[in-house]
Design an enzyme around this catalytic site. Structure first.
Site, PDB file in Angstrom:
ATOM      1  CG  LEU A  33      -1.857  -1.214   1.338  1.00 16.63           C
ATOM      2  CD1 LEU A  33      -2.708  -1.119   2.604  1.00 16.63           C
ATOM      3  CD2 LEU A  33      -2.757  -1.345   0.113  1.00 16.63           C
ATOM      4  CD  GLU A  35       0.119   9.108   1.518  1.00 16.44           C
ATOM      5  OE1 GLU A  35      -1.052   9.537   1.426  1.00 16.44           O
ATOM      6  OE2 GLU A  35       0.664   8.856   2.616  1.00 16.44           O
ATOM      7  CG  HIS A  37      -3.016   1.126  -2.516  1.00 16.37           C
ATOM      8  ND1 HIS A  37      -1.659   0.975  -2.586  1.00 16.37           N
ATOM      9  CD2 HIS A  37      -3.547   0.361  -3.504  1.00 16.37           C
ATOM     10  CE1 HIS A  37      -1.367   0.142  -3.568  1.00 16.37           C
ATOM     11  NE2 HIS A  37      -2.479  -0.241  -4.142  1.00 16.37           N
ATOM     12  CD  GLN A  61      -4.944  -8.342 -11.189  1.00 16.58           C
ATOM     13  OE1 GLN A  61      -5.915  -8.632 -10.478  1.00 16.58           O
ATOM     14  NE2 GLN A  61      -4.534  -7.087 -11.329  1.00 16.58           N
ATOM     15  CE  LYS A 149      -0.258   4.244 -12.367  1.00 22.34           C
ATOM     16  NZ  LYS A 149      -0.293   2.840 -12.153  1.00 22.34           N
ATOM     17  CG  ASP A 150      -4.691   0.518 -12.462  1.00 19.10           C
ATOM     18  OD1 ASP A 150      -3.734   0.283 -13.204  1.00 19.10           O
ATOM     19  OD2 ASP A 150      -4.600   0.473 -11.215  1.00 19.10           O
ATOM     20  CB  VAL A 176      -2.269   9.859  -5.175  1.00 15.41           C
ATOM     21  CG1 VAL A 176      -1.325  10.558  -4.196  1.00 15.41           C
ATOM     22  CG2 VAL A 176      -3.687   9.861  -4.623  1.00 15.41           C
ATOM     23  NE  ARG A 187       3.435  -4.348 -12.259  1.00 12.78           N
ATOM     24  CZ  ARG A 187       2.137  -4.643 -12.338  1.00 12.78           C
ATOM     25  NH1 ARG A 187       1.229  -3.689 -12.386  1.00 12.78           N
ATOM     26  NH2 ARG A 187       1.727  -5.906 -12.356  1.00 12.78           N
TER      27      ARG A 187
HETATM   28  O1  PAF Z   1      -5.963  -2.463  -9.123  1.00 15.47           O
HETATM   29  C1  PAF Z   1      -5.574  -3.473  -8.512  1.00 15.47           C
HETATM   30  O2  PAF Z   1      -4.781  -3.409  -7.585  1.00 15.47           O
HETATM   31  C2  PAF Z   1      -6.086  -4.856  -8.935  1.00 15.47           C
HETATM   32  O3  PAF Z   1      -6.224  -4.925 -10.308  1.00 15.47           O
HETATM   33  C3  PAF Z   1      -7.383  -5.245  -8.226  1.00 15.47           C
HETATM   34  C4  PAF Z   1      -8.535  -4.328  -8.583  1.00 15.47           C
HETATM   35  C5  PAF Z   1      -7.171  -5.241  -6.723  1.00 15.47           C
HETATM   36  C6  PAF Z   1      -7.783  -6.669  -8.632  1.00 15.47           C
HETATM   37  O4  PAF Z   1      -6.819  -7.604  -8.297  1.00 15.47           O
END
Ligand code: PAF
Length: 283
Positions: A33, A35, A37, A61, A149-150, A176, A187
């Site tokens: 985690l 900032e 998150h 994923q 961000k995603d 952020v 990452r």
């Molecule tokens: O964004 C993420 O960290 C991941 O893709 C998630 C949404 C927790 C699913 O594993």
């Protein structure tokens, strides 16, 4: 803060909370985690009675040559940070319980998962939607918070929630950034010192695009070509894609469209680290 790893136990507690008419918010994460998150958790916290944060590095994923094994993990620090924001329940399931050996069910969203991130990572979104749907069924939230961000992930999850009639409100939290503009990401820790300095080019290229648009540019190839030029000045940078697309359908736009929300997004490798960033614009 309660820490739960059993799926049945989490479901039982969520059922109880719902019987008490408590509003449950979930923030799904893969841990490590930062900032970014914490900002999602803060939004979830103020919009709910009970905040459930989930930590699960979801194997489905990650592609076969991706960083599942090396993905950064620090569960002790995660517990401390999640607690500091007021997480009420930290759900940390095991891989065995999430994906038992007889697991056969995946959720696939068509079309919008085949472009951008999905083009480079063909099985990624199937893994994301599957695990998010599972986490929804386990934590039974009223609200779920994801990060801008995603950007494509947020769009895909909203599509899934709409199409599969999940009775969950999805909130998307702003990106952020570090003080130089780099979007926060677990990452980022992979970057060498030199790559870290160069990685600010992502944000700079987005700012350049914004400026060109504000100055009256409409031609998307021209904007993208200026972004490419800027990034190419960084020796360790290798562009995966730069895109200007409709922010709902993710269809590429040759020219900007009046009144539409548009997503400018990019993925760039710095050495072996692949970073993404984006902005939303309206003309
Ligand atoms: O964004 C993420 O960290 C991941 O893709 C998630 C949404 C927790 C699913 O594993």
């Amino acid at each position: 803060m309660k820490i739960i790893s059993s799926i049945k136990e989490m479901q039982r507690i969520s059922d109880e909370l719902r019987l008490q008419s408590k509003k449950i918010a979930v923030v799904p994460t893969m841990g490590y985690l930062h900032e970014g998150h914490l900002s999602l958790m803060k939004i979830a916290k103020i919009n709910s009675d009970v905040l459930v944060t989930t930590i699960f590095v979801n194997p489905t994923q990650f592609g076969p040559n991706e960083d599942f094994n090396t993905y950064p993990r620090d569960i002790e620090s995660d517990k401390e940070l999640a607690g500091s924001i007021g997480t009420d329940i930290l759900f940390i399931p095991t891989r065995e319980e999430m994906y038992p050996s007889d697991f056969l069910t995946y959720i696939e969203i068509e079309k919008i998962t085949n472009v951008l991130e999905g083009k480079s990572r063909p099985t990624h979104f199937r893994g994301v939607t599957t695990v998010v749907a599972k986490l929804f069924n386990i934590t039974k939230p009223n609200i779920a918070v994801f990060g801008q961000k995603d950007a494509q992930q947020a769009i895909v999850i909203q599509q899934m929630v709409k199409n599969l009639n999940f009775d969950i409100e999805i909130l998307i939290a702003p990106i952020v950034r570090e003080s130089d503009g780099l979007a926060m990401s677990s990452r980022n820790t992979y970057l060498s010192e030199a790559e870290r300095k160069e990685s600010v080019a992502l944000y700079q290229s987005l700012q350049l695009a914004k400026k060109l648009i504000e100055d009256g540019e409409w031609n998307c190839s021209l904007i993208i070509s200026e972004m490419k030029k800027l990034i190419s000045t960084k020796p360790s940078a290798k562009i995966d894609y730069i895109s200007i697309a409709d922010a709902e359908t993710l269809e590429e736009l040759p020219v900007l469209q009046d009144g539409k929300r548009m997503l400018i997004s990019l993925a760039v490798r710095f050495g072996t680290t692949r970073l993404i960033d984006n902005i939303i614009i309206t003309k």
